[in-house]
Design a protein around this motif. Sequence first.
Motif, mmCIF file in Angstrom:
data_model
loop_
_atom_site.group_PDB
_atom_site.id
_atom_site.type_symbol
_atom_site.label_atom_id
_atom_site.label_comp_id
_atom_site.label_asym_id
_atom_site.label_seq_id
_atom_site.Cartn_x
_atom_site.Cartn_y
_atom_site.Cartn_z
ATOM 1 N N LYS A 125 0.832 -1.204 0.000
ATOM 2 C CA LYS A 125 0.000 0.000 0.000
ATOM 3 C C LYS A 125 0.874 1.264 0.000
ATOM 4 O O LYS A 125 0.587 2.229 -0.713
ATOM 5 C CB LYS A 125 -0.927 0.000 1.217
ATOM 6 N N GLU A 126 1.950 1.250 0.777
ATOM 7 C CA GLU A 126 2.857 2.399 0.828
ATOM 8 C C GLU A 126 3.575 2.594 -0.509
ATOM 9 O O GLU A 126 3.748 3.720 -0.974
ATOM 10 C CB GLU A 126 3.877 2.226 1.949
ATOM 11 N N ILE A 127 3.990 1.487 -1.114
ATOM 12 C CA ILE A 127 4.664 1.568 -2.414
ATOM 13 C C ILE A 127 3.718 2.157 -3.450
ATOM 14 O O ILE A 127 4.109 3.009 -4.256
ATOM 15 C CB ILE A 127 5.185 0.184 -2.858
ATOM 16 N N ALA A 128 2.473 1.722 -3.421
ATOM 17 C CA ALA A 128 1.474 2.257 -4.360
ATOM 18 C C ALA A 128 1.361 3.770 -4.207
ATOM 19 O O ALA A 128 1.245 4.494 -5.203
ATOM 20 C CB ALA A 128 0.125 1.583 -4.141
ATOM 21 N N GLY A 129 1.422 4.261 -2.974
ATOM 22 C CA GLY A 129 1.376 5.703 -2.748
ATOM 23 C C GLY A 129 2.615 6.415 -3.233
ATOM 24 O O GLY A 129 2.538 7.522 -3.776
ATOM 25 N N ILE A 130 3.771 5.794 -3.047
ATOM 26 C CA ILE A 130 5.036 6.412 -3.465
ATOM 27 C C ILE A 130 5.106 6.544 -4.975
ATOM 28 O O ILE A 130 5.486 7.586 -5.502
ATOM 29 C CB ILE A 130 6.242 5.608 -2.923
ATOM 30 N N VAL A 131 4.746 5.475 -5.688
ATOM 31 C CA VAL A 131 4.874 5.493 -7.149
ATOM 32 C C VAL A 131 3.573 5.876 -7.853
ATOM 33 O O VAL A 131 3.510 5.847 -9.081
ATOM 34 C CB VAL A 131 5.418 4.146 -7.695
ATOM 35 N N ASP A 132 2.550 6.215 -7.071
ATOM 36 C CA ASP A 132 1.279 6.693 -7.599
ATOM 37 C C ASP A 132 0.642 5.685 -8.555
ATOM 38 O O ASP A 132 0.404 5.967 -9.729
ATOM 39 C CB ASP A 132 1.462 8.052 -8.281
ATOM 40 N N THR A 133 0.377 4.492 -8.029
ATOM 41 C CA THR A 133 -0.282 3.447 -8.797
ATOM 42 C C THR A 133 -1.176 2.643 -7.858
ATOM 43 O O THR A 133 -1.283 2.960 -6.681
ATOM 44 C CB THR A 133 0.762 2.560 -9.515
ATOM 45 N N THR A 134 -1.778 1.586 -8.359
ATOM 46 C CA THR A 134 -2.664 0.770 -7.531
ATOM 47 C C THR A 134 -1.869 -0.325 -6.822
ATOM 48 O O THR A 134 -0.763 -0.681 -7.252
ATOM 49 C CB THR A 134 -3.763 0.108 -8.384
ATOM 50 N N GLU A 135 -2.468 -0.874 -5.777
ATOM 51 C CA GLU A 135 -1.828 -1.978 -5.064
ATOM 52 C C GLU A 135 -1.687 -3.201 -5.963
ATOM 53 O O GLU A 135 -0.675 -3.911 -5.905
ATOM 54 C CB GLU A 135 -2.620 -2.323 -3.808
ATOM 55 N N ASP A 136 -2.689 -3.463 -6.797
ATOM 56 C CA ASP A 136 -2.606 -4.597 -7.718
ATOM 57 C C ASP A 136 -1.454 -4.432 -8.702
ATOM 58 O O ASP A 136 -0.759 -5.400 -9.021
ATOM 59 C CB ASP A 136 -3.920 -4.776 -8.488
ATOM 60 N N ALA A 137 -1.235 -3.213 -9.166
ATOM 61 C CA ALA A 137 -0.123 -2.956 -10.088
ATOM 62 C C ALA A 137 1.212 -3.223 -9.393
ATOM 63 O O ALA A 137 2.120 -3.817 -9.986
ATOM 64 C CB ALA A 137 -0.177 -1.532 -10.611
ATOM 65 N N VAL A 138 1.323 -2.829 -8.130
ATOM 66 C CA VAL A 138 2.556 -3.072 -7.373
ATOM 67 C C VAL A 138 2.770 -4.573 -7.209
ATOM 68 O O VAL A 138 3.888 -5.070 -7.376
ATOM 69 C CB VAL A 138 2.526 -2.363 -6.002
ATOM 70 N N LYS A 139 1.709 -5.318 -6.899
ATOM 71 C CA LYS A 139 1.821 -6.773 -6.746
ATOM 72 C C LYS A 139 2.311 -7.413 -8.042
ATOM 73 O O LYS A 139 3.170 -8.296 -8.021
ATOM 74 C CB LYS A 139 0.479 -7.367 -6.333
ATOM 75 N N LYS A 140 1.791 -6.960 -9.168
ATOM 76 C CA LYS A 140 2.218 -7.495 -10.467
ATOM 77 C C LYS A 140 3.681 -7.137 -10.739
ATOM 78 O O LYS A 140 4.443 -7.968 -11.229
ATOM 79 C CB LYS A 140 1.334 -6.952 -11.587
ATOM 80 N N GLN A 141 4.061 -5.899 -10.418
ATOM 81 C CA GLN A 141 5.441 -5.479 -10.635
ATOM 82 C C GLN A 141 6.395 -6.301 -9.772
ATOM 83 O O GLN A 141 7.464 -6.709 -10.241
ATOM 84 C CB GLN A 141 5.590 -3.988 -10.339
ATOM 85 N N LEU A 142 6.007 -6.571 -8.529
ATOM 86 C CA LEU A 142 6.843 -7.392 -7.646
ATOM 87 C C LEU A 142 6.968 -8.812 -8.191
ATOM 88 O O LEU A 142 8.071 -9.375 -8.221
ATOM 89 C CB LEU A 142 6.257 -7.421 -6.232
ATOM 90 N N SER A 143 5.873 -9.374 -8.614
ATOM 91 C CA SER A 143 5.890 -10.744 -9.128
ATOM 92 C C SER A 143 6.756 -10.850 -10.386
ATOM 93 O O SER A 143 7.614 -11.729 -10.492
ATOM 94 C CB SER A 143 4.461 -11.196 -9.430
ATOM 95 N N ARG A 144 6.537 -9.947 -11.311
ATOM 96 C CA ARG A 144 7.327 -9.958 -12.550
ATOM 97 C C ARG A 144 8.804 -9.700 -12.264
ATOM 98 O O ARG A 144 9.682 -10.350 -12.838
ATOM 99 C CB ARG A 144 6.797 -8.908 -13.520
ATOM 100 N N GLY A 145 9.068 -8.747 -11.387
ATOM 101 C CA GLY A 145 10.451 -8.419 -11.042
ATOM 102 C C GLY A 145 11.165 -9.590 -10.396
ATOM 103 O O GLY A 145 12.315 -9.889 -10.725
ATOM 104 N N ARG A 146 10.496 -10.265 -9.455
ATOM 105 C CA ARG A 146 11.094 -11.448 -8.803
ATOM 106 C C ARG A 146 11.405 -12.528 -9.819
ATOM 107 O O ARG A 146 12.497 -13.118 -9.807
ATOM 108 C CB ARG A 146 10.137 -12.010 -7.749
ATOM 109 N N ASP A 147 10.446 -12.798 -10.718
ATOM 110 C CA ASP A 147 10.657 -13.838 -11.727
ATOM 111 C C ASP A 147 11.846 -13.511 -12.626
ATOM 112 O O ASP A 147 12.679 -14.370 -12.919
ATOM 113 C CB ASP A 147 9.395 -14.032 -12.571
ATOM 114 N N LYS A 148 11.928 -12.256 -13.046
ATOM 115 C CA LYS A 148 13.044 -11.851 -13.918
ATOM 116 C C LYS A 148 14.375 -11.916 -13.182
ATOM 117 O O LYS A 148 15.380 -12.365 -13.744
ATOM 118 C CB LYS A 148 12.802 -10.452 -14.468
#
Length: 156
Positions: A125-148
């Motif tokens: 939730k805090e990351i979503a506020g920092i980067v001005d996006t949704t929590e779901d978008a942050v979850k997807k970014q984390l998942s994709r980033g971890r996989d890569k």
Amino acid sequence: MTREQFIGVIQTEQDSLRRFLLALCCGNRDEADDIAQDTLVKAYLSISKYEGTAWLYRIAYNMFIDSNRCHRTIQPLNILEKQEDASFAADRDFRYQPLYMALEELPPKERTAILLFYIKGYAIKEIAGIVDTTEDAVKKQLSRGRDKLKTLLKDE
């Protein structure tokens, strides 16, 4: 917030902010320091809007995005070793270079989410506020980033 309180926050967060920016800039210390300096100036000029330490990281992230500086490649260690300049001495023994090189391969949004979540310990939730996006978008970014990162670091 008073000037003295601001100085106290900066003294507490400055090293951490610089490490965050260093990772965002894929190990390029000069660029990270430039962005950190710009961040602190902008934060000081906006001192009346202080909202906590996440506010400072939001400014840093926005300054990073505005700079578009992290698209350059990192010099390999063997090039750094040939440099005579003493400012490269710390970089010669840079043990995290494989991680920074892997992070460089990630899109900036994924890189930022990974760094804020795993390095800084911010909640989604805090990351979503920092980067001005949704929590779901942050979850997807984390998942994709971890996989890569798993794929990129497995080859190391």
